[in-house]
Write a protein that holds these residues in place. Structure first.
Motif, PDB file in Angstrom:
ATOM      1  N   ARG A  59       0.839  -1.207   0.000  1.00  0.00           N
ATOM      2  CA  ARG A  59       0.000   0.000   0.000  1.00  0.00           C
ATOM      3  C   ARG A  59       0.872   1.254   0.000  1.00  0.00           C
ATOM      4  O   ARG A  59       0.592   2.214  -0.732  1.00  0.00           O
ATOM      5  CB  ARG A  59      -0.936   0.000   1.208  1.00  0.00           C
ATOM      6  CG  ARG A  59      -2.093  -0.972   1.079  1.00  0.00           C
ATOM      7  CD  ARG A  59      -3.116  -0.758   2.174  1.00  0.00           C
ATOM      8  NE  ARG A  59      -2.562  -0.906   3.507  1.00  0.00           N
ATOM      9  CZ  ARG A  59      -2.557  -2.043   4.198  1.00  0.00           C
ATOM     10  NH1 ARG A  59      -3.091  -3.133   3.681  1.00  0.00           N
ATOM     11  NH2 ARG A  59      -2.031  -2.083   5.407  1.00  0.00           N
ATOM     12  N   ALA A  60       1.947   1.244   0.793  1.00  0.00           N
ATOM     13  CA  ALA A  60       2.844   2.405   0.851  1.00  0.00           C
ATOM     14  C   ALA A  60       3.484   2.654  -0.510  1.00  0.00           C
ATOM     15  O   ALA A  60       3.575   3.803  -0.969  1.00  0.00           O
ATOM     16  CB  ALA A  60       3.917   2.190   1.919  1.00  0.00           C
ATOM     17  N   ARG A  61       3.902   1.594  -1.172  1.00  0.00           N
ATOM     18  CA  ARG A  61       4.504   1.744  -2.499  1.00  0.00           C
ATOM     19  C   ARG A  61       3.484   2.300  -3.485  1.00  0.00           C
ATOM     20  O   ARG A  61       3.785   3.179  -4.288  1.00  0.00           O
ATOM     21  CB  ARG A  61       5.058   0.409  -2.993  1.00  0.00           C
ATOM     22  CG  ARG A  61       5.751   0.539  -4.337  1.00  0.00           C
ATOM     23  CD  ARG A  61       6.446  -0.724  -4.768  1.00  0.00           C
ATOM     24  NE  ARG A  61       5.592  -1.884  -4.586  1.00  0.00           N
ATOM     25  CZ  ARG A  61       6.046  -3.123  -4.502  1.00  0.00           C
ATOM     26  NH1 ARG A  61       7.323  -3.376  -4.577  1.00  0.00           N
ATOM     27  NH2 ARG A  61       5.204  -4.132  -4.353  1.00  0.00           N
ATOM     28  N   TRP A  62       2.235   1.802  -3.418  1.00  0.00           N
ATOM     29  CA  TRP A  62       1.182   2.291  -4.297  1.00  0.00           C
ATOM     30  C   TRP A  62       0.956   3.785  -4.098  1.00  0.00           C
ATOM     31  O   TRP A  62       0.862   4.547  -5.061  1.00  0.00           O
ATOM     32  CB  TRP A  62      -0.107   1.501  -4.048  1.00  0.00           C
ATOM     33  CG  TRP A  62      -1.230   1.918  -4.927  1.00  0.00           C
ATOM     34  CD1 TRP A  62      -1.488   1.487  -6.194  1.00  0.00           C
ATOM     35  CD2 TRP A  62      -2.260   2.866  -4.618  1.00  0.00           C
ATOM     36  NE1 TRP A  62      -2.614   2.112  -6.689  1.00  0.00           N
ATOM     37  CE2 TRP A  62      -3.107   2.962  -5.738  1.00  0.00           C
ATOM     38  CE3 TRP A  62      -2.541   3.644  -3.500  1.00  0.00           C
ATOM     39  CZ2 TRP A  62      -4.213   3.804  -5.770  1.00  0.00           C
ATOM     40  CZ3 TRP A  62      -3.649   4.477  -3.535  1.00  0.00           C
ATOM     41  CH2 TRP A  62      -4.472   4.555  -4.651  1.00  0.00           C
ATOM     42  N   VAL A  63       0.888   4.215  -2.838  1.00  0.00           N
ATOM     43  CA  VAL A  63       0.679   5.633  -2.533  1.00  0.00           C
ATOM     44  C   VAL A  63       1.833   6.459  -3.083  1.00  0.00           C
ATOM     45  O   VAL A  63       1.626   7.471  -3.761  1.00  0.00           O
ATOM     46  CB  VAL A  63       0.534   5.859  -1.010  1.00  0.00           C
ATOM     47  CG1 VAL A  63       0.618   7.338  -0.655  1.00  0.00           C
ATOM     48  CG2 VAL A  63      -0.772   5.251  -0.512  1.00  0.00           C
ATOM     49  N   ARG A  64       3.053   6.039  -2.803  1.00  0.00           N
ATOM     50  CA  ARG A  64       4.225   6.793  -3.271  1.00  0.00           C
ATOM     51  C   ARG A  64       4.272   6.866  -4.799  1.00  0.00           C
ATOM     52  O   ARG A  64       4.626   7.897  -5.362  1.00  0.00           O
ATOM     53  CB  ARG A  64       5.508   6.181  -2.717  1.00  0.00           C
ATOM     54  CG  ARG A  64       5.644   6.378  -1.222  1.00  0.00           C
ATOM     55  CD  ARG A  64       6.906   5.730  -0.663  1.00  0.00           C
ATOM     56  NE  ARG A  64       6.941   5.810   0.768  1.00  0.00           N
ATOM     57  CZ  ARG A  64       7.238   6.895   1.464  1.00  0.00           C
ATOM     58  NH1 ARG A  64       7.545   8.008   0.828  1.00  0.00           N
ATOM     59  NH2 ARG A  64       7.237   6.893   2.777  1.00  0.00           N
ATOM     60  N   GLU A  65       3.905   5.785  -5.466  1.00  0.00           N
ATOM     61  CA  GLU A  65       3.886   5.798  -6.936  1.00  0.00           C
ATOM     62  C   GLU A  65       2.836   6.758  -7.470  1.00  0.00           C
ATOM     63  O   GLU A  65       3.092   7.505  -8.418  1.00  0.00           O
ATOM     64  CB  GLU A  65       3.630   4.382  -7.475  1.00  0.00           C
ATOM     65  CG  GLU A  65       4.804   3.450  -7.305  1.00  0.00           C
ATOM     66  CD  GLU A  65       4.474   1.999  -7.634  1.00  0.00           C
ATOM     67  OE1 GLU A  65       3.291   1.689  -7.938  1.00  0.00           O
ATOM     68  OE2 GLU A  65       5.394   1.163  -7.573  1.00  0.00           O
ATOM     69  N   ALA A  88      -5.620  11.594  -7.862  1.00  0.00           N
ATOM     70  CA  ALA A  88      -5.032  10.518  -8.662  1.00  0.00           C
ATOM     71  C   ALA A  88      -5.903   9.262  -8.649  1.00  0.00           C
ATOM     72  O   ALA A  88      -5.875   8.483  -9.594  1.00  0.00           O
ATOM     73  CB  ALA A  88      -3.632  10.185  -8.136  1.00  0.00           C
ATOM     74  N   ALA A  89      -6.647   9.073  -7.570  1.00  0.00           N
ATOM     75  CA  ALA A  89      -7.543   7.911  -7.437  1.00  0.00           C
ATOM     76  C   ALA A  89      -8.921   8.431  -7.051  1.00  0.00           C
ATOM     77  O   ALA A  89      -9.274   8.457  -5.870  1.00  0.00           O
ATOM     78  CB  ALA A  89      -6.994   6.960  -6.384  1.00  0.00           C
ATOM     79  N   THR A 101      -1.966   7.605   3.387  1.00  0.00           N
ATOM     80  CA  THR A 101      -0.791   8.477   3.437  1.00  0.00           C
ATOM     81  C   THR A 101      -0.066   8.347   4.775  1.00  0.00           C
ATOM     82  O   THR A 101       1.158   8.384   4.827  1.00  0.00           O
ATOM     83  CB  THR A 101      -1.152   9.945   3.150  1.00  0.00           C
ATOM     84  OG1 THR A 101      -2.150  10.387   4.077  1.00  0.00           O
ATOM     85  CG2 THR A 101      -1.641  10.131   1.729  1.00  0.00           C
ATOM     86  N   LYS A 102      -0.817   8.182   5.857  1.00  0.00           N
ATOM     87  CA  LYS A 102      -0.175   7.961   7.169  1.00  0.00           C
ATOM     88  C   LYS A 102       0.616   6.660   7.169  1.00  0.00           C
ATOM     89  O   LYS A 102       1.750   6.597   7.654  1.00  0.00           O
ATOM     90  CB  LYS A 102      -1.217   7.912   8.277  1.00  0.00           C
ATOM     91  CG  LYS A 102      -1.769   9.259   8.661  1.00  0.00           C
ATOM     92  CD  LYS A 102      -2.760   9.115   9.807  1.00  0.00           C
ATOM     93  CE  LYS A 102      -3.335  10.453  10.213  1.00  0.00           C
ATOM     94  NZ  LYS A 102      -4.296  10.322  11.316  1.00  0.00           N
ATOM     95  N   ASP A 103       0.013   5.614   6.614  1.00  0.00           N
ATOM     96  CA  ASP A 103       0.706   4.334   6.537  1.00  0.00           C
ATOM     97  C   ASP A 103       1.953   4.416   5.650  1.00  0.00           C
ATOM     98  O   ASP A 103       2.981   3.837   5.963  1.00  0.00           O
ATOM     99  CB  ASP A 103      -0.226   3.242   6.001  1.00  0.00           C
ATOM    100  CG  ASP A 103      -1.336   2.874   6.971  1.00  0.00           C
ATOM    101  OD1 ASP A 103      -1.260   3.273   8.161  1.00  0.00           O
ATOM    102  OD2 ASP A 103      -2.276   2.186   6.546  1.00  0.00           O
ATOM    103  N   ALA A 104       1.839   5.145   4.545  1.00  0.00           N
ATOM    104  CA  ALA A 104       2.983   5.304   3.643  1.00  0.00           C
ATOM    105  C   ALA A 104       4.125   6.039   4.335  1.00  0.00           C
ATOM    106  O   ALA A 104       5.292   5.711   4.155  1.00  0.00           O
ATOM    107  CB  ALA A 104       2.575   6.031   2.370  1.00  0.00           C
ATOM    108  N   ALA A 105       3.775   7.022   5.152  1.00  0.00           N
ATOM    109  CA  ALA A 105       4.819   7.754   5.886  1.00  0.00           C
ATOM    110  C   ALA A 105       5.507   6.857   6.902  1.00  0.00           C
ATOM    111  O   ALA A 105       6.705   7.005   7.163  1.00  0.00           O
ATOM    112  CB  ALA A 105       4.200   8.966   6.593  1.00  0.00           C
ATOM    113  N   ALA A 106       4.767   5.907   7.461  1.00  0.00           N
ATOM    114  CA  ALA A 106       5.331   4.997   8.448  1.00  0.00           C
ATOM    115  C   ALA A 106       6.224   3.924   7.815  1.00  0.00           C
ATOM    116  O   ALA A 106       7.064   3.346   8.509  1.00  0.00           O
ATOM    117  CB  ALA A 106       4.208   4.320   9.239  1.00  0.00           C
TER     118      ALA A 106
END
Length: 109
Positions: A59-65, A88-89, A101-106
């Protein structure tokens, strides 16, 4: 208070098929020529690392992409990132975008 008894859940489905890919490469390795074996062994290792990634990492990779594709350069958990991710989505709820986004930051890459 009314109808707010529990916190809404984040419903994001993570699809993964790296284990299927790794299995296919392992099958190819079983019948490979000596010249093909080193490359297939390396490919198996790459596919197995991908299969071992957690749902949170995916999920973090998806958000960053998505953010990178949209040109977002600030913090991944900023208000701007949430806005950019939702653009974007388009079907993504505000709650889901904030949580993602919180999870991606973590999960730093």
């Amino acid at each position: 208070m009314f109808g707010r008894g529990k916190t809404p859940e984040l419903n994001v489905l993570v699809l993964r098929d790296a284990d299927v890919v790794a299995h296919g490469i392992r099958q190819a390795l079983a019948t490979a020529t000596p010249e093909e074996r080193p490359g297939l062994k390396a490919a198996v290792a790459v596919a197995e690392r991908a299969a071992a990634a957690s749902d949170a990492e995916l999920r973090a990779r998806w958000v960053r992409e998505r953010l990178a594709e949209a040109g977002h350069e600030g913090p991944v958990d900023s208000v701007g990132a949430v806005k950019t991710l939702r653009e974007a989505a388009p079907g993504l709820s505000l709650l889901a975008a904030v949580q993602l986004t919180k999870d991606a930051a973590a999960h730093r890459p």
